[in-house]
Design a protein around this motif. Sequence first.
Motif, PDB file in Angstrom:
ATOM      1  N   GLN A 154      -4.916  42.360  47.265  1.00 50.51           N
ATOM      2  CA  GLN A 154      -5.400  43.558  47.851  1.00 50.51           C
ATOM      3  C   GLN A 154      -5.804  43.347  49.316  1.00 50.51           C
ATOM      4  OE1 GLN A 154      -8.645  44.759  45.230  1.00 50.51           O
ATOM      5  NE2 GLN A 154      -7.450  46.085  44.078  1.00 50.51           N
ATOM      6  N   VAL A 155      -5.892  42.178  49.702  1.00 56.88           N
ATOM      7  CA  VAL A 155      -6.218  41.715  51.083  1.00 56.88           C
ATOM      8  C   VAL A 155      -4.868  41.861  51.972  1.00 56.88           C
ATOM      9  CG1 VAL A 155      -7.176  40.006  52.862  1.00 56.88           C
ATOM     10  CG2 VAL A 155      -8.133  40.116  50.117  1.00 56.88           C
ATOM     11  N   ARG A 156      -5.152  42.460  53.015  1.00 55.22           N
ATOM     12  CA  ARG A 156      -4.048  42.535  54.050  1.00 55.22           C
ATOM     13  C   ARG A 156      -3.722  41.133  54.579  1.00 55.22           C
ATOM     14  NH1 ARG A 156      -6.160  46.581  58.512  1.00 55.22           N
ATOM     15  NH2 ARG A 156      -4.002  46.201  59.229  1.00 55.22           N
ATOM     16  N   TRP A 157      -2.520  40.838  54.893  1.00 55.39           N
ATOM     17  CA  TRP A 157      -2.017  39.913  55.366  1.00 55.39           C
ATOM     18  C   TRP A 157      -2.492  39.505  56.711  1.00 55.39           C
ATOM     19  CZ3 TRP A 157      -0.143  36.085  52.783  1.00 55.39           C
ATOM     20  CH2 TRP A 157       0.617  36.404  51.557  1.00 55.39           C
ATOM     21  N   SER A 158      -2.751  40.584  57.451  1.00 51.64           N
ATOM     22  CA  SER A 158      -3.443  40.276  58.942  1.00 51.64           C
ATOM     23  C   SER A 158      -4.821  39.944  58.886  1.00 51.64           C
ATOM     24  CB  SER A 158      -3.204  41.843  59.899  1.00 51.64           C
ATOM     25  OG  SER A 158      -3.907  42.861  58.882  1.00 51.64           O
ATOM     26  N   ALA A 159      -5.596  40.588  57.675  1.00 46.08           N
ATOM     27  CA  ALA A 159      -6.954  40.323  57.693  1.00 46.08           C
ATOM     28  C   ALA A 159      -6.984  38.856  57.000  1.00 46.08           C
ATOM     29  CB  ALA A 159      -7.675  41.290  56.627  1.00 46.08           C
ATOM     30  N   LEU A 160      -6.173  38.472  56.160  1.00 47.80           N
ATOM     31  CA  LEU A 160      -6.336  36.914  55.712  1.00 47.80           C
ATOM     32  C   LEU A 160      -6.037  36.132  57.196  1.00 47.80           C
ATOM     33  CD1 LEU A 160      -6.618  35.242  53.216  1.00 47.80           C
ATOM     34  CD2 LEU A 160      -4.056  35.487  52.917  1.00 47.80           C
ATOM     35  N   PHE A 161      -5.012  36.460  57.765  1.00 52.83           N
ATOM     36  CA  PHE A 161      -4.731  35.592  58.922  1.00 52.83           C
ATOM     37  C   PHE A 161      -5.846  35.632  59.969  1.00 52.83           C
ATOM     38  CE2 PHE A 161      -3.248  35.217  63.312  1.00 52.83           C
ATOM     39  CZ  PHE A 161      -2.543  34.177  63.243  1.00 52.83           C
ATOM     40  N   LEU A 162      -6.341  36.619  60.215  1.00 50.05           N
ATOM     41  CA  LEU A 162      -7.646  36.721  61.105  1.00 50.05           C
ATOM     42  C   LEU A 162      -8.996  35.950  60.568  1.00 50.05           C
ATOM     43  CD1 LEU A 162      -7.326  40.417  62.461  1.00 50.05           C
ATOM     44  CD2 LEU A 162      -6.740  38.270  63.756  1.00 50.05           C
ATOM     45  N   GLY A 163      -9.055  36.098  59.179  1.00 49.23           N
ATOM     46  CA  GLY A 163     -10.164  35.489  58.662  1.00 49.23           C
ATOM     47  C   GLY A 163     -10.166  33.662  58.752  1.00 49.23           C
ATOM     48  N   LEU A 164      -8.859  33.458  58.565  1.00 48.29           N
ATOM     49  CA  LEU A 164      -8.671  31.902  58.378  1.00 48.29           C
ATOM     50  C   LEU A 164      -8.527  31.434  60.264  1.00 48.29           C
ATOM     51  CD1 LEU A 164      -5.777  31.414  55.921  1.00 48.29           C
ATOM     52  CD2 LEU A 164      -8.127  30.840  55.637  1.00 48.29           C
ATOM     53  N   SER A 165      -7.932  32.327  61.115  1.00 39.66           N
ATOM     54  CA  SER A 165      -7.880  32.021  62.286  1.00 39.66           C
ATOM     55  C   SER A 165      -9.332  31.990  62.898  1.00 39.66           C
ATOM     56  CB  SER A 165      -7.093  32.930  63.116  1.00 39.66           C
ATOM     57  OG  SER A 165      -5.722  32.841  62.631  1.00 39.66           O
ATOM     58  N   ASN A 166     -10.095  32.841  62.663  1.00 39.37           N
ATOM     59  CA  ASN A 166     -11.456  32.663  63.145  1.00 39.37           C
ATOM     60  C   ASN A 166     -12.525  31.750  62.590  1.00 39.37           C
ATOM     61  OD1 ASN A 166     -12.467  35.357  64.866  1.00 39.37           O
ATOM     62  ND2 ASN A 166     -11.120  36.178  63.250  1.00 39.37           N
ATOM     63  N   LEU A 167     -12.157  31.258  61.197  1.00 35.97           N
ATOM     64  CA  LEU A 167     -12.727  29.956  60.779  1.00 35.97           C
ATOM     65  C   LEU A 167     -12.330  28.894  61.557  1.00 35.97           C
ATOM     66  CD1 LEU A 167     -14.687  28.812  58.524  1.00 35.97           C
ATOM     67  CD2 LEU A 167     -12.499  28.657  57.210  1.00 35.97           C
ATOM     68  N   PHE A 168     -10.986  28.657  61.944  1.00 36.60           N
ATOM     69  CA  PHE A 168     -10.199  27.570  62.704  1.00 36.60           C
ATOM     70  C   PHE A 168     -11.110  27.587  63.887  1.00 36.60           C
ATOM     71  CE2 PHE A 168      -6.883  25.633  64.891  1.00 36.60           C
ATOM     72  CZ  PHE A 168      -6.901  24.578  64.446  1.00 36.60           C
ATOM     73  N   LEU A 169     -11.213  28.758  64.688  1.00 35.45           N
ATOM     74  CA  LEU A 169     -11.773  28.844  66.054  1.00 35.45           C
ATOM     75  C   LEU A 169     -13.376  28.406  65.950  1.00 35.45           C
ATOM     76  CD1 LEU A 169     -10.392  32.143  67.379  1.00 35.45           C
ATOM     77  CD2 LEU A 169      -9.850  29.935  68.118  1.00 35.45           C
ATOM     78  N   MET A 170     -13.906  28.392  64.830  1.00 36.91           N
ATOM     79  CA  MET A 170     -15.382  28.221  64.945  1.00 36.91           C
ATOM     80  C   MET A 170     -15.489  26.748  64.725  1.00 36.91           C
ATOM     81  SD  MET A 170     -16.827  30.721  61.971  1.00 36.91           S
ATOM     82  CE  MET A 170     -18.209  29.730  61.715  1.00 36.91           C
ATOM     83  N   ILE A 171     -14.483  26.078  64.103  1.00 36.24           N
ATOM     84  CA  ILE A 171     -14.543  24.598  63.700  1.00 36.24           C
ATOM     85  C   ILE A 171     -14.114  23.987  65.025  1.00 36.24           C
ATOM     86  CG2 ILE A 171     -13.537  22.719  62.391  1.00 36.24           C
ATOM     87  CD1 ILE A 171     -13.157  24.597  60.059  1.00 36.24           C
ATOM     88  N   ILE A 172     -12.946  24.510  65.733  1.00 38.18           N
ATOM     89  CA  ILE A 172     -12.749  23.731  66.895  1.00 38.18           C
ATOM     90  C   ILE A 172     -13.568  24.172  68.052  1.00 38.18           C
ATOM     91  CG2 ILE A 172     -11.000  23.973  68.685  1.00 38.18           C
ATOM     92  CD1 ILE A 172      -8.806  24.834  66.798  1.00 38.18           C
ATOM     93  N   SER A 173     -14.308  25.412  68.225  1.00 37.47           N
ATOM     94  CA  SER A 173     -15.133  25.202  69.430  1.00 37.47           C
ATOM     95  C   SER A 173     -16.328  24.539  68.944  1.00 37.47           C
ATOM     96  CB  SER A 173     -15.673  26.923  69.402  1.00 37.47           C
ATOM     97  OG  SER A 173     -16.193  27.228  68.146  1.00 37.47           O
ATOM     98  N   LEU A 174     -16.779  24.208  67.983  1.00 33.30           N
ATOM     99  CA  LEU A 174     -17.840  23.309  67.479  1.00 33.30           C
ATOM    100  C   LEU A 174     -17.626  22.048  68.001  1.00 33.30           C
ATOM    101  CD1 LEU A 174     -20.844  23.292  66.459  1.00 33.30           C
ATOM    102  CD2 LEU A 174     -19.648  23.020  64.047  1.00 33.30           C
ATOM    103  N   ILE A 175     -16.455  21.667  67.805  1.00 32.78           N
ATOM    104  CA  ILE A 175     -16.096  20.074  67.926  1.00 32.78           C
ATOM    105  C   ILE A 175     -16.003  19.780  69.550  1.00 32.78           C
ATOM    106  CG2 ILE A 175     -14.163  18.420  67.701  1.00 32.78           C
ATOM    107  CD1 ILE A 175     -13.403  19.525  65.203  1.00 32.78           C
ATOM    108  N   GLY A 208      -6.925  46.566  63.589  1.00 33.55           N
ATOM    109  CA  GLY A 208      -7.667  47.292  63.193  1.00 33.55           C
ATOM    110  C   GLY A 208      -8.933  46.392  62.322  1.00 33.55           C
ATOM    111  N   SER A 209      -9.628  47.103  61.907  1.00 33.07           N
ATOM    112  CA  SER A 209     -11.042  46.562  61.204  1.00 33.07           C
ATOM    113  C   SER A 209     -10.756  46.427  59.416  1.00 33.07           C
ATOM    114  CB  SER A 209     -12.191  47.140  61.294  1.00 33.07           C
ATOM    115  OG  SER A 209     -12.254  48.457  61.353  1.00 33.07           O
ATOM    116  N   ASP A 210      -9.658  46.968  59.046  1.00 32.51           N
ATOM    117  CA  ASP A 210      -9.728  47.188  57.588  1.00 32.51           C
ATOM    118  C   ASP A 210      -9.044  45.757  56.848  1.00 32.51           C
ATOM    119  OD1 ASP A 210     -10.364  49.737  57.667  1.00 32.51           O
ATOM    120  OD2 ASP A 210      -8.251  50.578  57.640  1.00 32.51           O
ATOM    121  N   VAL A 211      -9.783  45.561  55.879  1.00 29.15           N
ATOM    122  CA  VAL A 211      -9.502  44.259  55.266  1.00 29.15           C
ATOM    123  C   VAL A 211      -8.905  44.264  54.063  1.00 29.15           C
ATOM    124  CG1 VAL A 211     -10.839  42.193  54.122  1.00 29.15           C
ATOM    125  CG2 VAL A 211     -12.064  43.342  56.216  1.00 29.15           C
TER     126      VAL A 211
END
Length: 757
Positions: free
Chosen positions: A9-30, A172-175
């Motif tokens: 039920q999750v949009r592919w764009s929302a899944l990609f954006l969630g993983l990408s933002n998690l990746f950005l969090m890790i990289i920016s912290l490093i 958009g913002s829909d998940v």
Amino acid sequence: MISSFHIKQVRWSALFLGLSNLFLMIISLILIIAAYPDCAFADVFPLIVILLVSCLRISTMIPIAIAQRATALTIVSTPTETRAAGTLIRRHQRIRYKKWIRWTRIAFVITVLQFLAASYLLVDISKLVLEERTPNECILGLLSTNTTWLRYMVGVFIIMVCVVTLIQCFSGSDVLRWRSFYTNENKAWKRHYREVFDHGLREALCCLGRFKYLTVMEEDEVFSVAQLLGDLVSYRASGKGHLELLAGLALLRRESLMPKVQEETIEAPEELIQGAVDFHRFAEAAYTGPLLDVGRNPILFLCAWLYRQGVMTPWARKRLPKLKGDNWWRGHARAFLKYVNLPADSLRQGRVCQTRCEAAYFVVVLHDVKSVVICVRGTETPEDLLTDGLSRECLLATKDIDGLIYDNLIPPGSTHYGHSGIVESARDLYEQIDGNSENKEFQEGRLLTSLLGAGCECEGYNLRVVGHSLGGAIAAMLGLKLYGRYPRLHVYSYGPLPCVDSVLANACSGFVTSIVYDNEFSSRLSVASIMRLQTAAMLALTNDADADSAIMHKLARRFLSVTNYLWNKHEEEPPASGSSSSSMRRENKHDNEGEPMHVRIQEPDEDFNLWDDMDMYDSSDDHRDVRDPSNRFSNPFYESSDPENSRASFMSQFMQAMPSRKDDSSEDFREMFLPGTVIHIIPENNSFHTPLYKRWATPSRHCGYEAYVANREAFMDIIVSPVMFIDHLPWRCSHALKKILEKRKRQRASDGVGMSP
């Protein structure tokens, strides 16, 4: 509750954006840990901002998904709405939608912050490069380090920030996917978009200063408009999206650069053209707000409007009449009088500020031409847009058309209907100027009575009602109510909306004239025409040659062949006496000027419905040859000579999603028609390749025009054209009417010279 929805039920764009933002969090912290000992806080600040924004994005995706699921389940689990349970169900749905929309607004703010953070990072890196700082400093030092993985991480981080921000702006913002809940349920999609439009309209009205609509929980005019708009998005149940509809409209426009035009050989009577020219300026002058000046002076429109309003001469206000809703310096009265160049004492009554289904109007007396003119303003305010949107049909009372019944123009006891918003506005306007319609005698103290009554100032004067766009439709409906009470009545409607059934439209041909300029959209705008336009766009978008032609033909016949259906029905059934055939008369029955002009116009049955009787045609015609010309559907946008050029594998799914007569009654959209005698103005050298910016202003002086008496059924479908909105501008119609009169005068002069000895 989070685990209650599936990953599908999750949009592919929302899944990609969630993983990408998690990746950005890790990289920016490093990167912050690696750069902070050598960098100042100001240099590391962009990395900190991106880290925080990514955290906020991920933290809001989960509550948005929960709110989406709760909202969708509310729609899916809603039983068939009744009047008794409708209020409670609506309150529950609004609470769910308010929660979801609140989270989407928060997500929008985060998207803006993410965009600003990405821009700030790029600007900061650009400043470091342009200032030629040493490689050992901060982010540039990380790029020049000997550690390969760290150098690559910085490059990937910068690219990811830009890519994620752009995708977030467009996705958009829909998940969750709404389709995973609604599938192809037509009613569920309509309920969903009804709530979306309802909240959107209320927020827009609140931004325009109409705060009262934001807290209303009951069914009001905004809810009615939102319900109609939700019904028009039924293509979502067929699996198509908004962008696909726009693509279909673009294809439709490309395939119809030269749309089919019905042969119109009857020239418009010159007396009607002359009357339309004489009174057009009053319909245009009724736009006393800034809208008229925005069109005429796109750059200096504010200065032009303030000049028309007389802001610089407020001391002259006492010489102007006081209108209901006018400002303290009486600027709207001044703007109207300045445009028509009349003295202040000629304006007798008017209203500017109005609420829903209340028309702005001006009443003037013209002693030089012995006429009383009622000018009705078109769409200019949010309240006017609500009136436009209340486009479902409503039954007309006997008092609305008693003049037509009294003169035997329509049979007594018959049922007629009209555009609900226009009918309500006309009734209110009638009460403002003429009083109680149940009494055919003159009412003491009413405006028209005090002007046109026996022994009054304007006894024996003509009564003219004029208006443009929405104002033209209200003027025509007001003319139906005034007919029979004032013998010298005539209505000029410029670019009106279809607002009455076909029987009434033909019955008022003697005293109502509707002028349509070329391809203007308003005269073709109705709920039924929008539904057919959607279907035509989907047919133009899909071009699968292996599609089932029988299914495609059934769909096209149901939605696009209403015009063909109207004509075939009369060939099979003999017309009923009294209302089945009509003659368009140029004169009012009480006004003995000119001879009748009989024009045979086929009209549909009084009880014609867009969806009624189509199932009978579907079942009886399934075995007919689709190549039979008599069974060919009528499409004003595109016509293919190859019957095998079928449209799309989604047709069976689309057929199930589209309404039929077995669906609930909200699907039954009755056909609306232009009132009275329809005059169609067509440019002689119309070019579809002229740039749009050249079409905005008044056409060239060398452009010629022709005016014909048109069949009202020719305006049942919207023509997709690059000038469909620009043609609706009032000064284009005025220019064309004047050119037509000049051309006919030259023709008469040349004919007179040729016949002289």
